[in-house]
Design a protein around this motif. Sequence first.
Motif, PDB file in Angstrom:
ATOM      1  N   LYS A 111       0.846  -1.189   0.000  1.00 19.57           N
ATOM      2  CA  LYS A 111       0.000   0.000   0.000  1.00 19.57           C
ATOM      3  C   LYS A 111       0.882   1.239   0.000  1.00 19.57           C
ATOM      4  O   LYS A 111       1.865   1.329   0.720  1.00 19.57           O
ATOM      5  N   ILE A 112       0.510   2.213  -0.853  1.00 14.18           N
ATOM      6  CA  ILE A 112       1.200   3.499  -0.851  1.00 14.18           C
ATOM      7  C   ILE A 112       0.161   4.595  -0.677  1.00 14.18           C
ATOM      8  O   ILE A 112      -0.994   4.462  -1.090  1.00 14.18           O
ATOM      9  N   THR A 113       0.578   5.673  -0.037  1.00 19.29           N
ATOM     10  CA  THR A 113      -0.384   6.720   0.342  1.00 19.29           C
ATOM     11  C   THR A 113      -0.694   7.680  -0.794  1.00 19.29           C
ATOM     12  O   THR A 113      -1.711   8.364  -0.770  1.00 19.29           O
ATOM     13  N   HIS A 114       0.162   7.751  -1.790  1.00 18.86           N
ATOM     14  CA  HIS A 114      -0.032   8.698  -2.887  1.00 18.86           C
ATOM     15  C   HIS A 114      -1.280   8.359  -3.688  1.00 18.86           C
ATOM     16  O   HIS A 114      -1.523   7.209  -4.031  1.00 18.86           O
ATOM     17  N   THR A 115      -2.081   9.375  -3.986  1.00 18.16           N
ATOM     18  CA  THR A 115      -3.301   9.165  -4.766  1.00 18.16           C
ATOM     19  C   THR A 115      -2.960   8.975  -6.244  1.00 18.16           C
ATOM     20  O   THR A 115      -2.211   9.757  -6.819  1.00 18.16           O
ATOM     21  N   ASN A 116      -3.522   7.940  -6.844  1.00 19.54           N
ATOM     22  CA  ASN A 116      -3.342   7.663  -8.273  1.00 19.54           C
ATOM     23  C   ASN A 116      -1.882   7.699  -8.719  1.00 19.54           C
ATOM     24  O   ASN A 116      -1.487   8.522  -9.553  1.00 19.54           O
ATOM     25  N   PRO A 117      -1.041   6.832  -8.196  1.00 22.04           N
ATOM     26  CA  PRO A 117       0.363   6.812  -8.621  1.00 22.04           C
ATOM     27  C   PRO A 117       0.491   6.394 -10.081  1.00 22.04           C
ATOM     28  O   PRO A 117      -0.370   5.692 -10.622  1.00 22.04           O
ATOM     29  N   VAL A 118       1.564   6.821 -10.715  1.00 23.48           N
ATOM     30  CA  VAL A 118       1.840   6.436 -12.098  1.00 23.48           C
ATOM     31  C   VAL A 118       2.136   4.942 -12.151  1.00 23.48           C
ATOM     32  O   VAL A 118       2.785   4.391 -11.268  1.00 23.48           O
ATOM     33  N   LYS A 119       1.639   4.292 -13.207  1.00 24.28           N
ATOM     34  CA  LYS A 119       1.948   2.876 -13.433  1.00 24.28           C
ATOM     35  C   LYS A 119       3.070   2.791 -14.469  1.00 24.28           C
ATOM     36  O   LYS A 119       2.988   3.412 -15.525  1.00 24.28           O
ATOM     37  N   LEU A 120       4.105   2.027 -14.172  1.00 20.83           N
ATOM     38  CA  LEU A 120       5.226   1.837 -15.092  1.00 20.83           C
ATOM     39  C   LEU A 120       5.205   0.424 -15.656  1.00 20.83           C
ATOM     40  O   LEU A 120       5.114  -0.551 -14.905  1.00 20.83           O
ATOM     41  N   TYR A 121       5.287   0.348 -16.987  1.00 20.75           N
ATOM     42  CA  TYR A 121       5.332  -0.942 -17.685  1.00 20.75           C
ATOM     43  C   TYR A 121       6.519  -0.939 -18.645  1.00 20.75           C
ATOM     44  O   TYR A 121       7.025   0.122 -19.031  1.00 20.75           O
ATOM     45  N   ALA A 129       4.941   5.320  -7.726  1.00 23.71           N
ATOM     46  CA  ALA A 129       4.701   4.503  -8.916  1.00 23.71           C
ATOM     47  C   ALA A 129       4.309   3.081  -8.535  1.00 23.71           C
ATOM     48  O   ALA A 129       4.746   2.541  -7.518  1.00 23.71           O
ATOM     49  N   GLU A 130       3.454   2.499  -9.395  1.00 22.91           N
ATOM     50  CA  GLU A 130       3.152   1.075  -9.362  1.00 22.91           C
ATOM     51  C   GLU A 130       3.839   0.465 -10.581  1.00 22.91           C
ATOM     52  O   GLU A 130       3.577   0.890 -11.707  1.00 22.91           O
ATOM     53  N   MET A 131       4.711  -0.500 -10.367  1.00 25.77           N
ATOM     54  CA  MET A 131       5.548  -1.029 -11.445  1.00 25.77           C
ATOM     55  C   MET A 131       5.268  -2.486 -11.726  1.00 25.77           C
ATOM     56  O   MET A 131       5.185  -3.290 -10.809  1.00 25.77           O
ATOM     57  N   ASP A 132       5.162  -2.784 -13.010  1.00 24.32           N
ATOM     58  CA  ASP A 132       5.109  -4.178 -13.443  1.00 24.32           C
ATOM     59  C   ASP A 132       6.427  -4.475 -14.154  1.00 24.32           C
ATOM     60  O   ASP A 132       6.615  -4.124 -15.322  1.00 24.32           O
ATOM     61  N   LEU A 133       7.352  -5.089 -13.435  1.00 25.25           N
ATOM     62  CA  LEU A 133       8.659  -5.422 -13.998  1.00 25.25           C
ATOM     63  C   LEU A 133       8.765  -6.917 -14.273  1.00 25.25           C
ATOM     64  O   LEU A 133       9.855  -7.486 -14.289  1.00 25.25           O
ATOM     65  N   SER A 134       7.620  -7.538 -14.507  1.00 28.31           N
ATOM     66  CA  SER A 134       7.617  -8.978 -14.774  1.00 28.31           C
ATOM     67  C   SER A 134       8.113  -9.307 -16.180  1.00 28.31           C
ATOM     68  O   SER A 134       8.504 -10.433 -16.453  1.00 28.31           O
ATOM     69  N   SER A 140       7.216   4.859  -1.647  1.00 32.13           N
ATOM     70  CA  SER A 140       6.398   5.328  -2.768  1.00 32.13           C
ATOM     71  C   SER A 140       6.323   4.302  -3.895  1.00 32.13           C
ATOM     72  O   SER A 140       5.872   4.596  -4.995  1.00 32.13           O
ATOM     73  N   LEU A 141       6.751   3.057  -3.603  1.00 30.09           N
ATOM     74  CA  LEU A 141       6.808   1.996  -4.607  1.00 30.09           C
ATOM     75  C   LEU A 141       5.835   0.868  -4.306  1.00 30.09           C
ATOM     76  O   LEU A 141       5.722   0.407  -3.173  1.00 30.09           O
ATOM     77  N   LYS A 142       5.138   0.410  -5.349  1.00 30.00           N
ATOM     78  CA  LYS A 142       4.326  -0.802  -5.280  1.00 30.00           C
ATOM     79  C   LYS A 142       4.628  -1.639  -6.519  1.00 30.00           C
ATOM     80  O   LYS A 142       4.528  -1.140  -7.645  1.00 30.00           O
ATOM     81  N   PHE A 143       5.002  -2.898  -6.314  1.00 33.24           N
ATOM     82  CA  PHE A 143       5.229  -3.796  -7.436  1.00 33.24           C
ATOM     83  C   PHE A 143       3.924  -4.482  -7.817  1.00 33.24           C
ATOM     84  O   PHE A 143       3.225  -5.053  -6.969  1.00 33.24           O
ATOM     85  N   LEU A 144       3.614  -4.448  -9.110  1.00 36.16           N
ATOM     86  CA  LEU A 144       2.508  -5.235  -9.646  1.00 36.16           C
ATOM     87  C   LEU A 144       3.025  -6.579 -10.161  1.00 36.16           C
ATOM     88  O   LEU A 144       2.248  -7.516 -10.332  1.00 36.16           O
ATOM     89  N   GLY A 145       4.301  -6.617 -10.437  1.00 37.40           N
ATOM     90  CA  GLY A 145       4.957  -7.838 -10.902  1.00 37.40           C
ATOM     91  C   GLY A 145       6.455  -7.595 -10.868  1.00 37.40           C
ATOM     92  O   GLY A 145       6.907  -6.466 -11.038  1.00 37.40           O
TER      93      GLY A 145
END
Length: 573
Positions: free
Chosen positions: A212-222, A360-365, A385-390
Amino acid sequence: MNQSLALSLLKSGRNVFLTGQAGAGKTYVINQYIQWLRSCDIPVAITASTGIAATHIGGVTIHSRAGIGIKDRLTDHDMELIQQKEHLHKNITKAKVLIIDEISMISANTLDMVDRVVQMIRRDGRPFGGLQVILVGDFFQLPPVMSSQDANNTKRFAFAAKAWKELNLAICYLHTQHRQDEGDFSIVLNELRKGQASQESIALLRTRMDAKITHTNPVKLYTHNIDVDRINDEKLEELTGDEKSYIATGAGDKKLLDTIKKSMLAPEVLYLKVGAQVLFVKNNPVKGYYNGTTGEVVGFVAGSGYPLVKIANGDVITAEPEKRSVENANEIIVSVTQIPLKLARAITVHKSQGMTLDAAEMDLSKVFEPGQGYVALSRLKSLESLKFLGLNESGLNAHPLVARGDDYFWNQSELLIEQYGTRTDDIWDELHARFVELIGGTYTKDVTEKSKVMLSDYTYKGKTSKKGLKAVKDTYATTLSYITRQMPIADIAKIRELTPGTIRSHIFKLHEQDPTLDIAYLKPESSLLNLVQSAYTKAKQQSKQDISSKDIFTLLNGTVSYEDIKKCLLFIE
């Protein structure tokens, strides 16, 4: 090496490789050097490895500048055709300095081809025809795009080029990191750079999986465009309300103009709605945003229709069109004007290079290149400030050849510090003057005086210390030294790690104590100042004792941003 010594070496005329980890200030130093060159009437060719990187520094791709296009080899016939192109002759022969940014994305073969072309056109057999050459970048960033069979070839990297060795480069490795605070995240990034991520660091990164990150609507990185385009289109379509469009305009050579429009970070046609998540793709410290600043469209200015963007600190910024000019030898050859925004629910890792992201939410899969994982992670200021999606952990590894090369660069830079670190300003001035004279520029001491303001050289009417001195060498005096250099408030805040509001309070105090202090360079346009002055007067008439920026923002119905209001208040009695 600190930024000051690196800049002194650049001004001395040495060929330089300017490097350092993400956030070390490479772009800041090179922009300072470009400004100095222009103040000395020295023509400079500004280039980069990609269109995106060129956008950041107001240049064109080195492939375009040298006329080599996407070729991976040059035949004799190719050289004959290049020789016949008059615009290449004009561009290359007039320049005295060549800058190539994001050198990590240029192969050894490409660098050698550019060297060959420049020598031919300038009819000079020295490396790059005798130009001062400045290579900028970090080899831990994204590498050149190559076929799979060539991906592990040592010639993949520019430092393996024949031209690299012949340039006899001074290695300026910037030490100080300005993006991340010292701590666990900084340690993780440093270990990734060395290709030696410890089990502790890997475990720490794993804690950010679905965190969980507190920032509203973080950028998603793919890592792939297909994911980014899909998400941005879907999110814009979900929003209700009218859609507004902004079309880029341009002037100059049509072929180059089309190329610039395609390589801009801002789209040629920008579509927005209220509620759209966006990021700024240009630095404008005066208005309070930087490349990578994120926000949400909260409205549009009546009349002009320009978007109002609320950023993370609560300020509402009017996003106005900005011009990107491409210069050759100090002459503008093409320009493009567009709102400096792009949809930012998602962006690619590739396009994030050079940005600083709030979260940012990152998908580095699906990482497919060495350096992609590091580039993505180093956009952030903190681990929180980081959340991994993959996450594909093998994609975090650096290329082993790059890690070995980095050790060499660091050691060479340390030797330069020992050799030049104790030189006095007078010695540097002499070297700088000699270089400018040698290449036909104009050098006066006044050119560099503003960058040498010493706190002890400036006094103001403050409290007398025990020693009876008028100069108060404290936080106010530090701010004062930057004001006398006419540095924008946002830049001062960034360097001093303070808020723009704190810097403005310093300026209020300093100007109150010394009304002769020149702050005219900070004065907003008269139309904006008059508008805020009118609202300020109206608030006073309503018996307000202490007028706040919020009072004025409300009276103006949100059509002027908080940042602009605060700038105006410096000039309202």
